[in-house]
Design a protein around this motif. Structure first.
Motif, PDB file in Angstrom:
ATOM      1  N   CYS A 213      -9.630   4.977  -0.482  1.00 44.57           N
ATOM      2  CA  CYS A 213      -9.380   3.698  -0.579  1.00 44.57           C
ATOM      3  C   CYS A 213      -9.544   2.543   0.625  1.00 44.57           C
ATOM      4  CB  CYS A 213      -8.300   3.324  -1.475  1.00 44.57           C
ATOM      5  SG  CYS A 213      -8.029   1.546  -1.903  1.00 44.57           S
ATOM      6  N   ILE A 214     -10.779   2.198   0.805  1.00 40.93           N
ATOM      7  CA  ILE A 214     -10.858   1.153   1.990  1.00 40.93           C
ATOM      8  C   ILE A 214     -10.198  -0.101   1.854  1.00 40.93           C
ATOM      9  CG2 ILE A 214     -12.404  -0.006   3.623  1.00 40.93           C
ATOM     10  CD1 ILE A 214     -12.819   3.135   3.412  1.00 40.93           C
ATOM     11  N   PRO A 215     -10.184  -0.727   0.754  1.00 45.24           N
ATOM     12  CA  PRO A 215      -9.478  -2.080   0.719  1.00 45.24           C
ATOM     13  C   PRO A 215      -7.891  -1.885   0.822  1.00 45.24           C
ATOM     14  CG  PRO A 215     -11.095  -1.802  -1.115  1.00 45.24           C
ATOM     15  CD  PRO A 215     -11.052  -0.476  -0.503  1.00 45.24           C
ATOM     16  N   GLY A 216      -7.485  -0.697   0.482  1.00 43.68           N
ATOM     17  CA  GLY A 216      -5.764  -0.230   0.379  1.00 43.68           C
ATOM     18  C   GLY A 216      -5.560  -0.030   1.898  1.00 43.68           C
ATOM     19  N   GLY A 217      -6.412   0.568   2.886  1.00 41.69           N
ATOM     20  CA  GLY A 217      -6.157   0.755   3.911  1.00 41.69           C
ATOM     21  C   GLY A 217      -5.180   1.754   4.320  1.00 41.69           C
ATOM     22  N   LYS A 218      -4.567   1.794   5.443  1.00 37.78           N
ATOM     23  CA  LYS A 218      -3.402   2.894   5.851  1.00 37.78           C
ATOM     24  C   LYS A 218      -2.312   2.731   4.588  1.00 37.78           C
ATOM     25  CE  LYS A 218      -1.045   4.785   9.923  1.00 37.78           C
ATOM     26  NZ  LYS A 218      -0.165   5.134   8.719  1.00 37.78           N
ATOM     27  N   GLU A 219      -1.849   1.731   4.478  1.00 40.04           N
ATOM     28  CA  GLU A 219      -0.787   1.298   3.699  1.00 40.04           C
ATOM     29  C   GLU A 219      -0.675   2.164   2.440  1.00 40.04           C
ATOM     30  OE1 GLU A 219       1.455  -2.197   1.907  1.00 40.04           O
ATOM     31  OE2 GLU A 219       0.386  -2.714   3.724  1.00 40.04           O
ATOM     32  N   VAL A 220      -2.050   1.956   1.859  1.00 37.06           N
ATOM     33  CA  VAL A 220      -2.097   2.740   0.443  1.00 37.06           C
ATOM     34  C   VAL A 220      -2.199   3.959   0.689  1.00 37.06           C
ATOM     35  CG1 VAL A 220      -3.874   3.287  -1.375  1.00 37.06           C
ATOM     36  CG2 VAL A 220      -2.847   0.768  -0.947  1.00 37.06           C
ATOM     37  N   ALA A 221      -2.957   4.600   1.757  1.00 42.73           N
ATOM     38  CA  ALA A 221      -3.103   6.039   2.135  1.00 42.73           C
ATOM     39  C   ALA A 221      -1.809   6.686   2.409  1.00 42.73           C
ATOM     40  CB  ALA A 221      -4.089   6.237   3.307  1.00 42.73           C
ATOM     41  N   ASP A 222      -0.992   6.009   3.008  1.00 43.54           N
ATOM     42  CA  ASP A 222       0.595   6.635   3.306  1.00 43.54           C
ATOM     43  C   ASP A 222       1.118   6.689   1.979  1.00 43.54           C
ATOM     44  OD1 ASP A 222       0.337   6.735   5.902  1.00 43.54           O
ATOM     45  OD2 ASP A 222       1.074   4.768   6.573  1.00 43.54           O
ATOM     46  N   GLN A 223       1.302   5.474   1.115  1.00 44.04           N
ATOM     47  CA  GLN A 223       1.791   5.834  -0.051  1.00 44.04           C
ATOM     48  C   GLN A 223       1.400   6.700  -1.081  1.00 44.04           C
ATOM     49  OE1 GLN A 223       1.356   1.505  -0.660  1.00 44.04           O
ATOM     50  NE2 GLN A 223       3.217   1.793  -1.907  1.00 44.04           N
ATOM     51  N   ILE A 224      -0.028   7.175  -0.993  1.00 40.53           N
ATOM     52  CA  ILE A 224      -0.527   8.241  -1.797  1.00 40.53           C
ATOM     53  C   ILE A 224      -0.089   9.478  -1.293  1.00 40.53           C
ATOM     54  CG2 ILE A 224      -2.824   9.373  -2.442  1.00 40.53           C
ATOM     55  CD1 ILE A 224      -4.151   6.819  -2.369  1.00 40.53           C
ATOM     56  N   ALA A 225       0.040   9.592   0.167  1.00 43.54           N
ATOM     57  CA  ALA A 225       0.612  10.981   0.687  1.00 43.54           C
ATOM     58  C   ALA A 225       1.920  11.097   0.189  1.00 43.54           C
ATOM     59  CB  ALA A 225       0.235  10.665   2.148  1.00 43.54           C
ATOM     60  N   GLU A 226       2.734  10.000   0.333  1.00 40.19           N
ATOM     61  CA  GLU A 226       4.119  10.144  -0.186  1.00 40.19           C
ATOM     62  C   GLU A 226       4.168  10.757  -1.709  1.00 40.19           C
ATOM     63  OE1 GLU A 226       7.430   7.017  -0.258  1.00 40.19           O
ATOM     64  OE2 GLU A 226       6.402   6.935   1.732  1.00 40.19           O
ATOM     65  N   ILE A 227       3.400  10.122  -2.529  1.00 40.87           N
ATOM     66  CA  ILE A 227       3.424  10.441  -3.913  1.00 40.87           C
ATOM     67  C   ILE A 227       2.979  11.886  -3.950  1.00 40.87           C
ATOM     68  CG2 ILE A 227       2.122  10.113  -6.139  1.00 40.87           C
ATOM     69  CD1 ILE A 227       2.168   7.121  -5.183  1.00 40.87           C
ATOM     70  N   LEU A 228       1.954  12.360  -3.145  1.00 36.87           N
ATOM     71  CA  LEU A 228       1.566  13.570  -3.324  1.00 36.87           C
ATOM     72  C   LEU A 228       2.193  14.896  -2.246  1.00 36.87           C
ATOM     73  CD1 LEU A 228      -2.403  13.245  -3.622  1.00 36.87           C
ATOM     74  CD2 LEU A 228      -0.749  13.230  -5.381  1.00 36.87           C
ATOM     75  N   CYS A 229       3.141  14.067  -1.669  1.00 37.25           N
ATOM     76  CA  CYS A 229       4.015  14.716  -0.587  1.00 37.25           C
ATOM     77  C   CYS A 229       2.911  15.616   0.406  1.00 37.25           C
ATOM     78  CB  CYS A 229       4.666  16.001  -1.275  1.00 37.25           C
ATOM     79  SG  CYS A 229       6.012  15.265  -2.500  1.00 37.25           S
ATOM     80  N   LEU A 230       1.871  14.770   1.020  1.00 33.30           N
ATOM     81  CA  LEU A 230       0.945  15.485   1.932  1.00 33.30           C
ATOM     82  C   LEU A 230       1.379  14.556   3.272  1.00 33.30           C
ATOM     83  CD1 LEU A 230      -2.172  15.389  -0.263  1.00 33.30           C
ATOM     84  CD2 LEU A 230      -0.812  17.298   0.530  1.00 33.30           C
ATOM     85  N   GLU A 231       0.899  15.037   4.398  1.00 30.48           N
ATOM     86  CA  GLU A 231       1.050  14.386   5.597  1.00 30.48           C
ATOM     87  C   GLU A 231      -0.358  13.425   5.619  1.00 30.48           C
ATOM     88  OE1 GLU A 231       1.245  15.718   9.387  1.00 30.48           O
ATOM     89  OE2 GLU A 231       3.162  17.097   8.740  1.00 30.48           O
TER      90      GLU A 231
END
Ligand code: SF4
Ligand code: SF4
Length: 261
Positions: free
Chosen positions: A65-83
């Motif tokens: 998700c390019i518009p979401g950038g790192k912030e969204v990627a971090d949040q997704i990782a948290e939801i999916l419990c991934l690094e």
């Protein structure tokens, strides 16, 4: 008798409800909530909901998700419990300085206002077969209103609004929109012509004539030549401006990073 049958049917219904229940993946709902909702398709999926489903299923990168950038990627990782994987914020640049003033047309184009269609008609109406056609197809596809057409006939990217989704890059039939690191300060080559000097000169006053003076001038050895064009190594460029001093047509410009994310 009737009471007994009712009890049996009740038990059957409860059993069926358990067996045939559709499992709701709450992670998908949570991911959908944090996505920008632009449905821009930059992730390669059919909208944000589809991306949420795919990323939860491990079929899509967290960072897509390019518009979401790192912030969204971090949040997704948290939801999916991934690094979380690192993302480099990007911004669009138009690699052409061939404005109305500097680059001429070979015929008057009266067709549809779409660079892709104009390109198909005798390879475009510009003298330069590489330069911006200026009909603003990139402006039309940008979901964030980050591009406008300047009076000089070239697209202007508003770096505050550009989220680096790359849709403009994909749509440009001339392939002159590049994505560069948002925090890059240094030389930018604003020409995409791979023709030799004489031909470039005939087509555009600010095109690269491949004289290679910039290579000699760069104290960091940050410039190399590929297909008659200078390529600046963003890791090596120190923003000293020496290449700009020697570039006679003025093809190289300095970009100062405006970091806002
Ligand atoms: S950058 Fe590409 S899409 Fe945008 S106006 Fe120029 S030719 Fe058209
Ligand atoms: S300018 Fe291009 S990369 Fe930036 S947001 Fe608009 S379409 Fe995406």
């Amino acid at each position: 008798m009737l009471g007994g049958m009712g009890a049996v049917f009740g038990l059957l219904l409860a059993w069926a409800a358990q067996v045939f229940a559709i499992e709701v993946d709450e992670r998908i709902e949570s991911i959908e909530e944090i996505l920008p909702g632009a449905n821009c398709g930059a992730c390669g999926c059919a909208g944000c909901s589809n991306f949420a489903e795919k990323v939860a299923a491990g079929e899509c990168e967290l960072t897509s998700c390019i518009p979401g950038g790192k912030e969204v990627a971090d949040q997704i990782a948290e939801i999916l419990c991934l690094e979380c994987q690192e993302t480099v914020p990007l911004v669009a640049v138009v690699r052409c300085a061939g404005s109305h003033e500097h680059a001429g047309d070979k015929f008057i184009y009266g067709g549809a206002v779409d660079c892709r269609l104009a390109e198909k008609m005798w390879d475009g109406f510009k003298n330069c077969p590489y330069g911006c056609l200026g009909l603003g197809t990139c402006v039309q596809v940008c979901p964030f209103g980050a591009i406008t057409m300047g009076e000089d006939g070239l697209p202007l990217v508003d770096e505050e609004k550009c989220l680096g989704c790359g849709l403009c890059q994909d749509v440009c039939p001339r392939g002159i929109i590049d994505m560069i690191p948002r925090d890059y300060s240094g030389g930018l080559v604003l020409c995409s012509s791979t023709d030799r000097g004489k031909k470039v000169k005939e087509a555009c006053a600010v095109g690269c004539i491949a004289c290679r003076a910039c290579i000699k001038a760069c104290p960091e050895e940050a410039i190399s030549f590929v297909d008659n064009l200078p390529v600046i190594d963003v890791e090596k460029c120190t923003d000293c401006g020496e290449c700009i001093q020697v570039c006679k047509p003025g093809t190289i410009r300095i970009r100062k990073a405006k970091v806002h994310q």
